[in-house]
Write a protein that holds these residues in place. Structure first.
Motif, PDB file in Angstrom:
ATOM      1  N   ILE A 183       0.856  -1.197   0.000  1.00 12.55           N
ATOM      2  CA  ILE A 183       0.000   0.000   0.000  1.00 12.55           C
ATOM      3  C   ILE A 183       0.888   1.242   0.000  1.00 12.55           C
ATOM      4  N   ASP A 184       0.811   2.024  -1.049  1.00  9.87           N
ATOM      5  CA  ASP A 184       1.543   3.293  -1.106  1.00  9.87           C
ATOM      6  C   ASP A 184       0.801   4.373  -0.324  1.00  9.87           C
ATOM      7  N   GLU A 185      -0.496   4.412  -0.534  1.00  8.13           N
ATOM      8  CA  GLU A 185      -1.325   5.368   0.187  1.00  8.13           C
ATOM      9  C   GLU A 185      -2.708   4.767   0.364  1.00  8.13           C
ATOM     10  N   GLY A 186      -3.093   4.577   1.611  1.00 11.81           N
ATOM     11  CA  GLY A 186      -4.385   3.961   1.891  1.00 11.81           C
ATOM     12  C   GLY A 186      -5.538   4.830   1.435  1.00 11.81           C
ATOM     13  N   GLU A 187      -6.640   4.194   1.098  1.00  9.94           N
ATOM     14  CA  GLU A 187      -7.827   4.898   0.632  1.00  9.94           C
ATOM     15  C   GLU A 187      -9.010   4.622   1.549  1.00  9.94           C
ATOM     16  N   ARG A 188      -9.948   5.550   1.567  1.00  9.17           N
ATOM     17  CA  ARG A 188     -11.180   5.350   2.313  1.00  9.17           C
ATOM     18  C   ARG A 188     -12.077   4.375   1.547  1.00  9.17           C
ATOM     19  N   LEU A 189     -12.490   3.320   2.207  1.00  9.86           N
ATOM     20  CA  LEU A 189     -13.420   2.369   1.613  1.00  9.86           C
ATOM     21  C   LEU A 189     -14.846   2.751   2.007  1.00  9.86           C
ATOM     22  N   PRO A 190     -15.843   2.291   1.259  1.00 13.76           N
ATOM     23  CA  PRO A 190     -17.227   2.546   1.670  1.00 13.76           C
ATOM     24  C   PRO A 190     -17.509   1.948   3.051  1.00 13.76           C
ATOM     25  N   ILE A 191     -18.401   2.582   3.799  1.00 15.42           N
ATOM     26  CA  ILE A 191     -18.814   2.022   5.091  1.00 15.42           C
ATOM     27  C   ILE A 191     -19.391   0.629   4.857  1.00 15.42           C
ATOM     28  N   ARG A 192     -18.947  -0.319   5.647  1.00 18.37           N
ATOM     29  CA  ARG A 192     -19.418  -1.702   5.500  1.00 18.37           C
ATOM     30  C   ARG A 192     -20.737  -1.874   6.255  1.00 18.37           C
ATOM     31  N   GLU A 193     -21.670  -2.534   5.616  1.00 15.72           N
ATOM     32  CA  GLU A 193     -23.010  -2.697   6.208  1.00 15.72           C
ATOM     33  C   GLU A 193     -23.105  -3.898   7.134  1.00 15.72           C
ATOM     34  N   THR A 194     -22.054  -4.696   7.184  1.00 16.40           N
ATOM     35  CA  THR A 194     -22.014  -5.844   8.084  1.00 16.40           C
ATOM     36  C   THR A 194     -20.564  -6.198   8.371  1.00 16.40           C
ATOM     37  N   PHE A 195     -20.311  -6.680   9.607  1.00 21.78           N
ATOM     38  CA  PHE A 195     -18.984  -7.165   9.964  1.00 21.78           C
ATOM     39  C   PHE A 195     -18.579  -8.346   9.083  1.00 21.78           C
ATOM     40  N   ALA A 196     -19.568  -9.030   8.514  1.00 22.33           N
ATOM     41  CA  ALA A 196     -19.318 -10.234   7.713  1.00 22.33           C
ATOM     42  C   ALA A 196     -18.505  -9.949   6.465  1.00 22.33           C
ATOM     43  N   ASP A 197     -18.337  -8.674   6.113  1.00 28.30           N
ATOM     44  CA  ASP A 197     -17.488  -8.348   4.965  1.00 28.30           C
ATOM     45  C   ASP A 197     -16.056  -8.819   5.193  1.00 28.30           C
ATOM     46  N   ILE A 198     -15.615  -8.870   6.444  1.00 29.57           N
ATOM     47  CA  ILE A 198     -14.268  -9.386   6.731  1.00 29.57           C
ATOM     48  C   ILE A 198     -14.191 -10.867   6.381  1.00 29.57           C
ATOM     49  N   GLY A 199     -15.159 -11.641   6.863  1.00 28.41           N
ATOM     50  CA  GLY A 199     -15.173 -13.063   6.553  1.00 28.41           C
ATOM     51  C   GLY A 199     -15.262 -13.324   5.063  1.00 28.41           C
ATOM     52  N   ALA A 200     -16.090 -12.538   4.370  1.00 28.19           N
ATOM     53  CA  ALA A 200     -16.235 -12.708   2.925  1.00 28.19           C
ATOM     54  C   ALA A 200     -14.916 -12.415   2.215  1.00 28.19           C
ATOM     55  N   THR A 201     -14.191 -11.414   2.691  1.00 26.60           N
ATOM     56  CA  THR A 201     -12.899 -11.059   2.086  1.00 26.60           C
ATOM     57  C   THR A 201     -11.878 -12.167   2.302  1.00 26.60           C
ATOM     58  N   ILE A 202     -11.847 -12.725   3.513  1.00 29.17           N
ATOM     59  CA  ILE A 202     -10.926 -13.833   3.804  1.00 29.17           C
ATOM     60  C   ILE A 202     -11.273 -15.044   2.948  1.00 29.17           C
ATOM     61  N   ALA A 203     -12.555 -15.347   2.829  1.00 32.50           N
ATOM     62  CA  ALA A 203     -12.979 -16.481   1.996  1.00 32.50           C
ATOM     63  C   ALA A 203     -12.586 -16.253   0.536  1.00 32.50           C
ATOM     64  N   ASP A 204     -12.791 -15.063   0.065  1.00 31.34           N
ATOM     65  CA  ASP A 204     -12.443 -14.708  -1.306  1.00 31.34           C
ATOM     66  C   ASP A 204     -10.941 -14.863  -1.534  1.00 31.34           C
ATOM     67  N   ASN A 205     -10.154 -14.415  -0.560  1.00 36.37           N
ATOM     68  CA  ASN A 205      -8.697 -14.492  -0.680  1.00 36.37           C
ATOM     69  C   ASN A 205      -8.203 -15.926  -0.815  1.00 36.37           C
ATOM     70  N   PHE A 206      -8.817 -16.846  -0.055  1.00 37.43           N
ATOM     71  CA  PHE A 206      -8.358 -18.242  -0.058  1.00 37.43           C
ATOM     72  C   PHE A 206      -9.181 -19.140  -0.992  1.00 37.43           C
ATOM     73  N   ASN A 207     -10.063 -18.527  -1.768  1.00 36.91           N
ATOM     74  CA  ASN A 207     -10.853 -19.271  -2.766  1.00 36.91           C
ATOM     75  C   ASN A 207     -11.607 -20.445  -2.157  1.00 36.91           C
ATOM     76  N   ILE A 208     -12.265 -20.172  -1.018  1.00 35.66           N
ATOM     77  CA  ILE A 208     -13.098 -21.186  -0.374  1.00 35.66           C
ATOM     78  C   ILE A 208     -14.556 -20.757  -0.488  1.00 35.66           C
ATOM     79  N   THR A 209     -15.473 -21.621  -0.042  1.00 34.95           N
ATOM     80  CA  THR A 209     -16.901 -21.319  -0.103  1.00 34.95           C
ATOM     81  C   THR A 209     -17.202 -20.001   0.579  1.00 34.95           C
ATOM     82  N   MET A 210     -17.900 -19.118  -0.108  1.00 36.27           N
ATOM     83  CA  MET A 210     -18.219 -17.803   0.434  1.00 36.27           C
ATOM     84  C   MET A 210     -19.331 -17.919   1.478  1.00 36.27           C
ATOM     85  N   PRO A 211     -19.287 -17.085   2.528  1.00 34.03           N
ATOM     86  CA  PRO A 211     -20.377 -17.088   3.518  1.00 34.03           C
ATOM     87  C   PRO A 211     -21.660 -16.530   2.912  1.00 34.03           C
ATOM     88  N   LYS A 212     -22.792 -16.838   3.551  1.00 36.40           N
ATOM     89  CA  LYS A 212     -24.081 -16.355   3.056  1.00 36.40           C
ATOM     90  C   LYS A 212     -24.209 -14.840   3.237  1.00 36.40           C
TER      91      LYS A 212
END
Length: 392
Positions: A353-382
């Motif tokens: 990261i050269d310069e961090g950016e503001r991301l949109p406000i997340r509507e659920t904490f589950a976005d973290i789990g979804a990102t981890i699942a996406d990173n490791f190419n496993i079944t995505m959470p509901k």
């Protein structure tokens, strides 16, 4: 850029960053954990969180806003119907909890206490909300002379049982808690956790020991941790993480004594060659300072945590990802001793990261789990939406 080999996830237990839109529903209007602590301290000294961009999310007194933050940053709103530790953590790993766990502001129902006494053969004393140290001062002597169980609760959905290790051996204490856990599985109780709270010492000088053990409900569905483990990734659970998920999806559980030890164990895990996640909960913010409404202690604990961050940042490799967040608020300036319904901070850092950016406000904490699942190419959470493409 390729996906990350290792993800290090730090949950700063209870470090909220301002009232959530639905705070009024939870009697938490005006809650602001970080903001109120910073005001009380006349400014927080957290230069390392400042570099990552904490005050870029929302300005916090004493923490400089960074023109070129080293992390992507935003805040998250809880979607589940609750503000307790288990609900927050379970949501982080992809669940959505709409039936809240019960709390017991007037103590536990007489029928539950009667069943516990009958099945353990020991009388119960206490049975009320209390500080874990204060109730030892109040009832420790009676417990030592009678062998009665000290049962108490808190603002969380917990049934806690305190007993002196020389009066009731630790193995029996754990058996008693297993009985209590079985009794409280009934849906009419909906108790999130049963906790063994062993202690030692003499009246006036009691001390709780590291032999605490949590007996949690199993998550109500499969989490990202289950998917990781089943796909042969490592899930290293530091602190009370394994207890919160009742061991589900955990490949290695490592206990911690306090926040300092938690940061040490996290750094230790960074020296391991693994592929998956290392997941840490820093419980002191919540247990020692939030519930006890101690803004001074809370502020000093935040600054002590910040001082350890360089050790983590310096150990990160090119293909590592660091995520820092929280699970709810616990504003020490707010009324009562309960958790507070707040947004939580989200900081995402890696070496590229050269310069961090503001991301949109997340509507659920589950976005973290979804990102981890996406990173490791496993079944995505509901629940949850991955932000992986936004942070590479």
């Amino acid at each position: 850029m390729q996906n990350f080999k290792r993800v290090f996830l730090i949950v700063m237990d209870s470090v909220g960053i301002g009232e959530a839109p639905d705070a009024k529903k939870f009697n938490d209007k005006g809650a602001d954990t970080l903001g109120h602590i910073a005001e009380h301290m006349d400014g927080l000294k957290m230069p390392n969180m400042a570099k990552l961009g904490l005050s870029n999310i929302r300005e916090i007194k004493g923490i400089e806003k960074n023109a070129s933050p080293r992390a992507h940053y935003t805040k998250m709103q809880e979607a589940s119907n609750g503000k307790d530790t288990m609900t927050g953590h379970w949501e982080i790993m992809g669940l959505n909890i709409q039936q809240p766990f019960r709390t017991f502001p007037d103590g536990f129902p007489p029928e539950l206490i009667a069943d516990l006494q009958e099945k353990t053969g020991r009388k119960v004393i206490g049975n009320k909300p209390a500080s874990g140290t204060a109730i030892l001062d109040e009832l420790g002597s009676e417990h030592m002379s009678t062998g009665s169980l000290i049962v108490y609760t808190s603002a969380d959905s917990v049934l806690q049982i305190a007993a002196h290790e020389e009066i009731i051996p630790i193995e029996e204490q754990y058996e008693i808690c297993e009985i209590a856990r079985e009794l409280t599985l009934d849906e009419k109780y909906m108790v999130g956790r049963v906790i063994a709270r062993p202690f030692v010492g003499e009246p006036g000088a009691f001390q709780r020991t590291p032999n605490r053990h949590d007996y949690a409900l199993k998550p109500f569905g499969r989490t990202v941790m289950n998917e990781l483990r089943d796909a042969n990734y490592d899930v290293i659970a530091l602190g009370k993480i394994s207890d919160i998920y009742d061991g589900e999806g955990v490949t290695e559980a490592i206990r911690t004594a306090d926040n300092e030890d938690g940061m040490t164990k996290l750094v230790d895990s960074m020296a391991k060659d693994f592929k998956g996640i290392s997941f840490l909960n820093l419980v002191d913010f919540d247990a020692k300072y939030g519930h006890r409404r101690d803004p001074e202690g809370y502020g000093k604990a935040l600054e002590a945590y910040d001082a350890r961050l360089p050790e983590v940042l310096n150990q990160l490799k090119e293909d590592d990802l660091l995520i820092i967040t929280a699970d709810h608020g616990n504003d020490p300036i707010h009324h009562g001793t309960d958790h507070t319904r707040e947004f939580v901070p989200l900081l995402i850092h890696h070496k590229n990261i050269d310069e961090g950016e503001r991301l949109p406000i997340r509507e659920t904490f589950a976005d973290i789990g979804a990102t981890i699942a996406d990173n490791f190419n496993i079944t995505m959470p509901k629940h949850g939406k991955s932000f992986l493409d936004n942070i590479k």
